[in-house]
Design an enzyme around this catalytic site. Structure first.
Site, PDB file in Angstrom:
ATOM      1  N   LYS A 132       0.852  -1.198   0.000  1.00 51.67           N
ATOM      2  CA  LYS A 132       0.000   0.000   0.000  1.00 51.67           C
ATOM      3  C   LYS A 132       0.880   1.237   0.000  1.00 51.67           C
ATOM      4  O   LYS A 132       1.960   1.243   0.598  1.00 51.67           O
ATOM      5  CB  LYS A 132      -0.884   0.021   1.252  1.00 51.67           C
ATOM      6  N   GLY A 142     -21.640   5.267   3.023  1.00 50.18           N
ATOM      7  CA  GLY A 142     -20.552   5.809   2.210  1.00 50.18           C
ATOM      8  C   GLY A 142     -20.916   5.785   0.738  1.00 50.18           C
ATOM      9  O   GLY A 142     -21.149   4.715   0.175  1.00 50.18           O
ATOM     10  N   GLY A 182     -19.031   7.106  -1.911  1.00 47.13           N
ATOM     11  CA  GLY A 182     -17.875   7.477  -2.730  1.00 47.13           C
ATOM     12  C   GLY A 182     -17.957   6.732  -4.051  1.00 47.13           C
ATOM     13  O   GLY A 182     -19.031   6.307  -4.475  1.00 47.13           O
ATOM     14  N   VAL A 195     -16.952   3.679  -4.983  1.00 44.70           N
ATOM     15  CA  VAL A 195     -17.467   2.299  -4.936  1.00 44.70           C
ATOM     16  C   VAL A 195     -18.899   2.281  -4.391  1.00 44.70           C
ATOM     17  O   VAL A 195     -19.787   1.629  -4.953  1.00 44.70           O
ATOM     18  CB  VAL A 195     -16.550   1.387  -4.099  1.00 44.70           C
ATOM     19  N   GLY A 196     -19.136   3.017  -3.307  1.00 47.03           N
ATOM     20  CA  GLY A 196     -20.467   3.018  -2.672  1.00 47.03           C
ATOM     21  C   GLY A 196     -21.575   3.414  -3.636  1.00 47.03           C
ATOM     22  O   GLY A 196     -22.666   2.833  -3.622  1.00 47.03           O
TER      23      GLY A 196
HETATM   24  N1  PHE Z   1      -7.967   0.203  -3.838  1.00 48.05           N
HETATM   25  C1  PHE Z   1      -7.742  -1.083  -4.386  1.00 48.05           C
HETATM   26  C2  PHE Z   1      -7.959  -2.137  -3.273  1.00 48.05           C
HETATM   27  O1  PHE Z   1      -7.967  -1.823  -2.093  1.00 48.05           O
HETATM   28  C3  PHE Z   1      -6.343  -1.155  -4.873  1.00 48.05           C
HETATM   29  C4  PHE Z   1      -6.093  -1.535  -6.308  1.00 48.05           C
HETATM   30  C5  PHE Z   1      -7.075  -1.534  -7.283  1.00 48.05           C
HETATM   31  C6  PHE Z   1      -4.831  -1.904  -6.654  1.00 48.05           C
HETATM   32  C7  PHE Z   1      -6.788  -1.921  -8.555  1.00 48.05           C
HETATM   33  C8  PHE Z   1      -4.529  -2.300  -7.934  1.00 48.05           C
HETATM   34  C9  PHE Z   1      -5.510  -2.293  -8.871  1.00 48.05           C
HETATM   35  O2  PHE Z   1      -8.144  -3.295  -3.543  1.00 48.05           O
END
Ligand code: PHE
Length: 370
Positions: free
Chosen positions: A73, A177, A179, A181-182
């Site tokens: 990360k 949430g 955002g 994704v939500g």
């Molecule tokens: N934010 C994504 C996760 O937590 C991270 C990610 C997405 C990394 C796509 C690489 C490709 O899974």
């Protein structure tokens, strides 16, 4: 405390002067992957903690999704109140790109809270190890609709386990949430015939809720709503010994990372972007279990984004093949929930056991087996 991370780089960006953390948790199964989080922290050390926890979760997420990848990360920790203008944003993303480049391909980044495909393009000016650049420049683009598709597959598995049918029509959901994704989860749930109440700390998201015919409420009422399934889709750390007794849902499944936390944090710290403290996380999983609330491990539920990015960019699979892979998240989760039921484990323990098995002896498990 044991250092379980393979490598952690903390650096003051040479252009931006801002703290950048890149945590590579594990490359036991392959190149570490994990998004780049760009958000505010009261102290950069909170950003370091977040990177350590989130990267360890990515190792489990990739393993449980069946990917030949490890976890990492990136966290860019903005001091409170910092607003980045366009050149400032480019500068810090280039700084992060340089750190990632120096890791020589052991880690590749992607979008996360506070970053999107355009930012991946900017990072990509400094390193090739970046997923989800815009489709126009050869990347797989926004990962959030795919993460949301995985969440829907997971919700069907949860419904089957808890209510005896995978059908989501007529079921009630609280989506916390709205955002990137939500919002997609909300849309997919209403299309599937679900009844949704929803909230976000940002009042301006209310329009998104209303556009999809969802009921808007405040975040605390959403968290404690009497619904079939609570869907955490914001920052982590929301399930604590303080909040679990107040929940009125039957099950919980959502894409927020690191949902379980051992101790309560002041609300302002949560808003500052901390995704959940360490502490007795398995204890919180047990509290949910004892309350009869079925919790689907977020490391399984939220894998759709990485599954899509890797299948599309590294393996050039077709949309149909990728959709089938993302749907597979439901089967993986069903197996974990079944194993938990049959052994008396919590789903968290069941997922952790499976991850430990997949990672083999060489990896230090993030959570002890039950
Ligand atoms: N934010 C994504 C996760 O937590 C991270 C990610 C997405 C990394 C796509 C690489 C490709 O899974």
């Amino acid at each position: 405390m044991l250092l379980t991370h393979q490598r952690v780089v903390v650096e003051r960006g040479s252009r931006s002067g801002l703290p950048i953390v890149v945590a590579v948790h594990s490359t036991v199964l392959g190149q570490a992957i994990g998004g780049c989080r760009l958000t505010h922290y009261a102290d950069w050390r909170d950003g370091l903690d977040d990177a350590l926890r989130l990267s360890a979760a990515m190792t489990e997420k990739a393993a449980l999704a069946g990917l030949p990848h490890g976890g990492g990360k990136t966290v860019i920790a903005l001091p409170p109140g910092t607003v980045l203008d366009e050149p400032g944003r480019r500068a810090v993303l280039h700084d992060a790109g340089d750190v990632i480049a120096r890791l020589g391909g052991t880690y590749a980044t992607g979008p996360d809270v506070g970053t999107g495909p355009a930012d991946m393009e900017t990072i990509g000016e400094r390193t090739p190890y970046v997923f989800c650049r815009p489709a126009a420049t050869g990347g797989s683009g926004d990962s959030s609709p795919h993460t949301a598709a995985g969440v829907l597959a997971a919700l069907r598995a949860v419904a089957a386990e808890r209510f005896g049918s995978p059908d989501l029509a007529g079921r009630s959901f609280a989506v916390l949430g709205l955002g990137r994704v939500g919002s997609h989860v909300l849309r997919l749930l209403t299309e599937a015939g679900g009844h949704v109440i929803t909230a976000d700390v940002d009042e301006s998201r209310r329009a998104v809720a209303e556009q999809h015919g969802a009921t808007w409420t405040d975040p605390d009422s959403c968290l404690t709503a009497e619904v079939d399934v609570l869907v955490p889709a914001a920052l982590g750390g929301l399930l604590t010994p303080a909040t679990v007794p107040r929940l009125a849902c039957s099950a919980i499944a959502g894409p927020a990372n690191n949902q379980l936390a051992g101790v309560s944090r002041p609300a302002n710290n949560q808003l500052a972007g901390v995704s959940g403290p360490a502490g007795n996380v398995p204890g919180t999983a047990r509290l949910l279990h004892e309350r009869g609330i079925l919790w689907a491990p977020d490391v399984v539920v939220s894998a759709g984004g990485i599954v899509h990015a890797i299948a599309a960019e590294l393996h050039r699979e077709s949309a149909v093949q990728i959709a089938a892979r993302i749907d597979g998240i439901g089967e993986t989760l069903a197996g974990i929930l079944r194993a938990a039921r049959e052994t008396g484990c919590t789903p968290a323990e069941s997922a952790s056991r499976l991850a430990t098995f997949l990672l083999g002896e060489r990896a230090v498990p993030a959570m002890a087996a039950c």
